[in-house]
Design an enzyme around this catalytic site. Sequence first.
Site, mmCIF file in Angstrom:
data_model
loop_
_atom_site.group_PDB
_atom_site.id
_atom_site.type_symbol
_atom_site.label_atom_id
_atom_site.label_comp_id
_atom_site.label_asym_id
_atom_site.label_seq_id
_atom_site.Cartn_x
_atom_site.Cartn_y
_atom_site.Cartn_z
ATOM 1 N N ASN A 1 0.817 -1.204 0.000
ATOM 2 C CA ASN A 1 0.000 0.000 0.000
ATOM 3 C C ASN A 1 0.855 1.259 0.000
ATOM 4 O O ASN A 1 0.470 2.275 -0.588
ATOM 5 C CB ASN A 1 -0.956 0.001 1.194
ATOM 6 N N LEU B 1 0.809 -3.266 12.183
ATOM 7 C CA LEU B 1 0.158 -4.260 13.034
ATOM 8 C C LEU B 1 0.237 -3.945 14.520
ATOM 9 O O LEU B 1 -0.185 -4.754 15.343
ATOM 10 C CB LEU B 1 0.762 -5.642 12.778
ATOM 11 N N LYS B 2 0.741 -2.776 14.872
ATOM 12 C CA LYS B 2 0.785 -2.361 16.275
ATOM 13 C C LYS B 2 -0.270 -1.295 16.527
ATOM 14 O O LYS B 2 -0.616 -0.519 15.627
ATOM 15 C CB LYS B 2 2.175 -1.814 16.636
ATOM 16 N N ASN C 1 -6.249 4.572 8.165
ATOM 17 C CA ASN C 1 -5.869 3.169 8.102
ATOM 18 C C ASN C 1 -6.666 2.480 7.003
ATOM 19 O O ASN C 1 -7.816 2.844 6.735
ATOM 20 C CB ASN C 1 -6.168 2.480 9.439
ATOM 21 N N HIS D 1 -8.112 -1.331 5.860
ATOM 22 C CA HIS D 1 -8.384 -2.655 6.422
ATOM 23 C C HIS D 1 -9.030 -3.524 5.356
ATOM 24 O O HIS D 1 -9.902 -3.054 4.612
ATOM 25 C CB HIS D 1 -9.310 -2.535 7.634
ATOM 26 N N ASP E 1 -9.616 -0.583 14.395
ATOM 27 C CA ASP E 1 -10.589 -0.668 13.291
ATOM 28 C C ASP E 1 -11.970 -0.119 13.633
ATOM 29 O O ASP E 1 -12.974 -0.552 13.071
ATOM 30 C CB ASP E 1 -10.737 -2.130 12.820
ATOM 31 N N GLU F 1 -7.776 -1.966 -2.178
ATOM 32 C CA GLU F 1 -7.036 -1.146 -1.212
ATOM 33 C C GLU F 1 -6.126 -0.154 -1.924
ATOM 34 O O GLU F 1 -6.048 1.024 -1.556
ATOM 35 C CB GLU F 1 -6.199 -2.034 -0.299
#
Length: 227
Positions: free
Chosen positions: A13, A89-90, A106, A108, A149, A178
């Site tokens: 991305n 991923l944090k 973000n 998802h 999320d 995405e």
Amino acid sequence: MRLAFFASGGGSNVGAILDAVDAGRLDAEPALVVTDRPDAGVLDRAEARGLPVAVLSPARFDGEAAFADALLGALREHDADAVALAGYLKKVPDAVVEAFRHRVLNVHPSLLPAFGGAGWYGRRVHQGVLNAGCRVSGATVHLVDGDYDTGPIVLQEAVRVEPGDTAEALAARVLAVEHRIFPAALQLLAHDRLRVEDGRVTITGPGFRAQGSVDEPPRPGQKTSEP
């Protein structure tokens, strides 16, 4: 808009966003790449682009406050004023989210709020969609709040689940979406066209036909057929 990227993996991305910048579809200046992993593939993209990097793992810090201070220090050092979480991923510390309120986006790989939250990432999402027998999946770009999320949704696009799909096949089609909607959402942010009220995003101005559309917003001075 000076844009920082947070990523934990290969950064596809990030690559799509940089391509949008190069093509003139995103009015942003890449400022910094932040990762929590010293072996993350996104570092190769940063090196190829000549972008500064900060490798900051929360495990190296004595608590969330110290980690947040390190992230904010890196962002301020490079004058970033927006953040794209591109496979990061944090959990972003609350202090960073607040300092960049409504400036952290973000992406998802599902139609949130379905298949979102702690532990839902990557292949797990797509396998979960298949296990549930869903007919559609998709991708979501949302503003980041203090949880996983759950922030206000900016853009979504559905992806049909095909008979015989594997998690990998579905993931590839979702990833293509995405790559399209993340730069589009960032362009809206760059032109100050996102308004948040009562936990919902309104997209302001002409040139955006419908909710979930990924038509490119008009560039400054560009004419539009809408009144």
